[in-house]
Design a protein around this motif. Structure first.
Motif, short mmCIF file in Angstrom:
data_model
loop_
_atom_site.label_atom_id
_atom_site.label_comp_id
_atom_site.label_asym_id
_atom_site.label_seq_id
_atom_site.Cartn_x
_atom_site.Cartn_y
_atom_site.Cartn_z
N GLY A 118 0.80 -1.21 0.00
CA GLY A 118 0.00 0.00 0.00
C GLY A 118 0.83 1.26 0.00
N ILE A 119 2.10 1.16 0.43
CA ILE A 119 2.97 2.33 0.40
C ILE A 119 3.33 2.69 -1.03
CG2 ILE A 119 5.19 3.25 1.20
CD1 ILE A 119 5.07 1.31 3.51
N MET A 120 3.48 1.68 -1.88
CA MET A 120 3.92 1.91 -3.25
C MET A 120 2.76 2.14 -4.21
SD MET A 120 6.91 -1.00 -3.39
CE MET A 120 5.89 -2.26 -2.61
N VAL A 121 1.56 1.67 -3.86
CA VAL A 121 0.40 1.82 -4.73
C VAL A 121 -0.52 2.90 -4.16
CG1 VAL A 121 -1.57 0.66 -5.79
CG2 VAL A 121 0.55 -0.61 -5.36
N PRO A 122 -0.64 4.05 -4.77
CA PRO A 122 -1.49 5.11 -4.24
C PRO A 122 -2.95 4.68 -4.22
CG PRO A 122 -0.01 5.95 -5.93
CD PRO A 122 0.08 4.46 -5.99
N ILE A 123 -3.63 5.00 -3.15
CA ILE A 123 -5.03 4.60 -3.00
C ILE A 123 -5.93 5.34 -3.98
CG2 ILE A 123 -5.58 6.32 -1.25
CD1 ILE A 123 -7.26 4.17 0.15
N ARG A 124 -5.46 6.48 -4.47
CA ARG A 124 -6.30 7.25 -5.41
C ARG A 124 -6.50 6.52 -6.74
NH1 ARG A 124 -4.52 13.61 -4.62
NH2 ARG A 124 -4.93 13.69 -2.36
N LEU A 125 -5.64 5.55 -7.03
CA LEU A 125 -5.84 4.79 -8.27
C LEU A 125 -7.14 4.00 -8.25
CD1 LEU A 125 -2.22 3.41 -8.92
CD2 LEU A 125 -3.36 5.35 -10.01
N GLY A 126 -7.63 3.71 -7.05
CA GLY A 126 -8.88 2.97 -6.93
C GLY A 126 -10.07 3.85 -6.61
N THR A 127 -10.02 5.12 -7.00
CA THR A 127 -11.09 6.05 -6.65
C THR A 127 -12.44 5.60 -7.18
OG1 THR A 127 -9.54 7.91 -6.58
CG2 THR A 127 -11.87 8.42 -6.86
N VAL A 128 -12.48 5.16 -8.43
CA VAL A 128 -13.75 4.75 -9.02
C VAL A 128 -14.33 3.55 -8.29
CG1 VAL A 128 -14.89 3.92 -11.12
CG2 VAL A 128 -13.13 5.68 -11.28
N ALA A 129 -13.48 2.55 -8.02
CA ALA A 129 -13.95 1.36 -7.31
C ALA A 129 -14.39 1.71 -5.89
CB ALA A 129 -12.85 0.30 -7.28
N ILE A 130 -13.63 2.60 -5.23
CA ILE A 130 -13.99 3.01 -3.87
C ILE A 130 -15.32 3.74 -3.87
CG2 ILE A 130 -13.35 4.57 -1.99
CD1 ILE A 130 -10.44 3.92 -2.58
N LEU A 131 -15.53 4.61 -4.85
CA LEU A 131 -16.80 5.34 -4.94
C LEU A 131 -17.96 4.38 -5.17
CD1 LEU A 131 -18.35 7.98 -5.01
CD2 LEU A 131 -17.81 8.17 -7.45
N ASN A 132 -17.77 3.39 -6.03
CA ASN A 132 -18.82 2.39 -6.26
C ASN A 132 -19.13 1.61 -4.99
OD1 ASN A 132 -19.06 3.10 -8.97
ND2 ASN A 132 -17.55 1.59 -9.64
N MET A 133 -18.10 1.27 -4.24
CA MET A 133 -18.31 0.55 -2.98
C MET A 133 -19.10 1.40 -1.98
SD MET A 133 -14.55 -1.20 -2.45
CE MET A 133 -14.93 -1.61 -0.75
N MET A 134 -18.78 2.68 -1.90
CA MET A 134 -19.48 3.55 -0.97
C MET A 134 -20.93 3.77 -1.39
SD MET A 134 -17.39 4.01 1.38
CE MET A 134 -15.66 3.67 1.64
N VAL A 135 -21.16 3.87 -2.68
CA VAL A 135 -22.53 4.02 -3.17
C VAL A 135 -23.33 2.76 -2.87
CG1 VAL A 135 -23.96 4.27 -5.23
CG2 VAL A 135 -21.92 5.69 -4.96
#
Length: 280
Positions: A118-135
């Motif tokens: 997780g240090i090397m992979v920015p969490i913002r790359l998964g913004t779309v998936a994270i937004l879908n999960m929250m929805v």
């Protein structure tokens, strides 16, 4: 026999040069924002590097920010999200680091490597998936959504840092606790965690700053008026054609205060945590 070390003039000169460079590069912009927040709009553009005087001193920016009741709500939202995320990161990160450093099991190193990715992979790359999960979870425009995101963002760094410190704690101390009949949770909270204060303070400071200053996830996941954070709330003073610079600078200055207070509270532990292991 005691030995004392003396620093040479060259070493002291280098240290002073580094301090001056740090002040100019890091503290300078912060001071510039704070100074200009106490000046009139005309003085900001006419002489941005000068200190406010009797003719340029103006609190219109603070009156504008504090006059809006919603800004106090933005500040409270940021406090809730930051402190909630910080508590989860420190608790779960310390527990995970304790388990990885204390117990040997199959896949221990692979699990530690997985958490460190997780240090090397920015969490913002998964913004779309994270937004879908929250929805799908109906967590959009809630504090919990931001707390979960920032907890996932801060855990890799917390586990990585705390694991190194966990390995330096005496195993005899923990074994003595087990002989006395203490449970693993008691050993962790009463014996191990108090010895981890420098590391915990280091993780707390480096975790809080990105959370408090973040604009991306509040804009994507929680843009509602009831959950808007102070960083996102400061954007209301920035318009397409007109920007209230006095209010923007005042809002940013107020937003610096919590981070500064946290640093002052944990400065000694932070320095110990950063320099631990650097010298023997």
């Amino acid at each position: 026999m005691m030995y004392t070390t003396r620093t040479s003039p060259l070493t002291r000169g280098v240290v002073h040069l580094v301090l001056v460079a740090y002040t100019l590069l890091c503290i300078g912009p912060v001071l510039l924002v704070a100074i200009n927040s106490f000046k009139s709009r005309a003085a900001i553009f006419r002489s941005p590097l000068s200190l406010p005087d009797a003719t340029t001193f103006d609190l219109i920016g603070y009156r504008t920010v504090l006059g809006q009741g919603v800004f106090a709500r933005y500040f409270l939202n940021s406090m809730i999200v930051t402190l909630g995320s910080l508590g989860c990161v420190l608790l779960f990160g310390a527990m995970a680091a304790f388990a990885l450093s204390e117990y040997r099991f199959k896949g221990n190193k692979l699990l530690g490597l997985y958490l460190s990715l997780g240090i090397m992979v920015p969490i913002r790359l998964g913004t779309v998936a994270i937004l879908n999960m929250m929805v799908a979870s109906r967590l959009v425009d809630t504090h919990l959504a931001l707390i979960l995101i920032y907890t996932a963002q801060g855990l890799p760094v917390a586990v990585f840092i705390l694991s190194e410190f966990m390995q330096g704690i005496s195993k005899d101390l923990k074994d003595a606790g087990r002989i006395d009949g203490l449970s693993e949770y008691t050993i962790f909270f009463r014996l191990v965690l108090p010895l981890m204060r420098p590391a915990v303070a280091t993780v707390a400071v480096f975790t809080m700053i990105p959370i408090w200053n973040d604009l991306w996830f509040p804009l994507i996941v929680a843009p509602g008026e009831a959950t808007k954070t102070v960083t996102l709330g400061a954007q209301v003073f920035i318009g397409q054609f007109v920007t209230n610079w006095n209010a923007v600078l005042a809002a940013l200055t107020l937003a610096i205060v919590p981070v500064l207070v946290l640093y002052l509270l944990f400065s000694r532990q932070l320095i110990r945590g950063i320099t631990a292991g650097a010298v023997k």
